[in-house]
Design a protein around this motif. Structure first.
Motif: not given
Length: 343
Positions: A32-37, A41-43, A56-60, A80-84
């Motif tokens: 288990q590592h620290g989360p990337a988002h 995570v969308t893509s 991700g939905r965190d816009k980053s 807004r949310e990153v989709t791809k």
């Protein structure tokens, strides 16, 4: 971000040649590592040699080491949310699409914001495909349009609109000037990027086509279908050289299949593909026979959104509830698929 804790992995299943299923039980501790988002995570997409990029939905947009889980870069700029997300191999350029109707280009070695903006779509951008030399970008949207861009200048080089062509995914065919595209109108199209025109459209499927991928030799195309309650949800193999009919279907998911990828060829692994689904499972299939070789259920992950191939034995899977999962293919008497880490 280093390792935080470990837990026992979820159960895996191995599918024997006679059709029986063997439950392999708990396999190993999951790192288990620290989360990337901080949100879904969308893509996710692989970067060479051991990096990945995710949105991700965190816009980053995050660049991480998939081996250690360490977050190396984080790009902030979308509203807004990153989709791809996508990137060309051996390139320092990363591309992200968003619900804010824009696409951005980021440089791995720059400390400031995006190095290029690509505005021009009227609705959420849902497709990204970059040329092998990273000089051109194709984007697709729910506004029924596909656009071609010069990545150096940001200039829109072409724009094509097809009625009801709500784009769901784009993929560049390796070594070719062609781009694959899936759509909510249930059609898979092949675009000639030079003139931005449709070179071919496969026969429409029964369900929305959610994702596509091209084999490294440029011969085959994969597409995946929406579905529910065991209806639909299949992946389909198409021959790009003989474009009249589908070659094979891979059926076994109970809900929408969200991602489909060709696996890198390992020394002991027959040509294979992998799929992920809203049903929280990842499946590995024999490309030529259609047999399901392995299934992994990521319990508690919620719907699975995206797959990325890192090497001949490693897959990344983006989930809406639990981050990015690192999956390992293990050869033996039967192929096994295991979760080894999450970040």
């Amino acid at each position: 971000m280093g390792k935080l804790q470990s837990k026992i992995s979820s159960h895996t299943s191995k599918y024997r040649a006679d059709g029986s299923v063997e439950e392999t039980g708990p396999v190993r501790a999951i790192q288990q590592h620290g989360p990337a988002h901080t949100d879904a995570v969308t893509s996710v997409a692989a970067l060479k040699p051991d990096l990945c990029v995710s949105g991700g939905r965190d816009k980053s947009v995050a660049v991480c080491s998939w081996r250690s889980g360490a977050a190396l870069r984080r790009f902030i700029g979308h509203e807004r949310e990153v989709t791809k997300v996508t990137s060309a191999l051996d390139s320092s350029r990363v591309f992200s699409a968003s619900r804010d109707k824009t696409v951005m280009m980021w440089e791995l070695h720059r400390t400031s914001g995006p190095s290029q903006h690509f505005p021009g779509h009227d609705l959420v951008v849902t497709g990204l495909a970059v040329s092998p030399d990273a000089s051109h970008l194709c984007t697709g949207s729910r506004d029924n349009t596909v656009c071609k861009w010069d990545t150096e200048t940001g200039e829109c080089l072409g724009r094509a609109t097809i009625s009801r062509n709500l784009v769901t995914h784009l993929c560049w065919v390796p070594g070719e000037p062609y781009v694959l595209q899936t759509s909510e109108d249930k059609t898979i199209r092949i675009w000639d990027s030079r003139e931005l025109r449709v070179a071919h459209a496969f026969p429409a499927k029964q369900h929305i086509q959610t994702c596509c991928d091209a084999s490294q030799d440029g011969r085959y195309c994969l597409s995946s279908s929406s579905g529910s309650a065991g209806e639909g949800g299949e992946a389909t193999l198409w021959d790009l050289r003989q474009t009249r009919n589908r070659v094979r279907e891979y059926k076994g998911h109970f809900q929408t299949t969200t991602s489909c990828v060709f696996l890198a060829q390992g020394p002991a692994l027959a040509p294979s593909i992998a799929t992920s689904s809203y049903d929280s499972t990842v499946k590995v299939w024999d490309r030529d026979t259609g047999a399901c070789l392995a299934t992994l259920c990521l319990e508690g992950s919620g719907p699975l959104a995206s797959l990325a191939v890192c090497d001949s034995s490693t897959l990344l899977c983006a989930s809406l509830n639990s981050g990015i999962h690192v999956l390992r293919l293990r050869d033996g008497a039967d192929l096994a698929l295991e979760e080894v880490a999450v970040f």
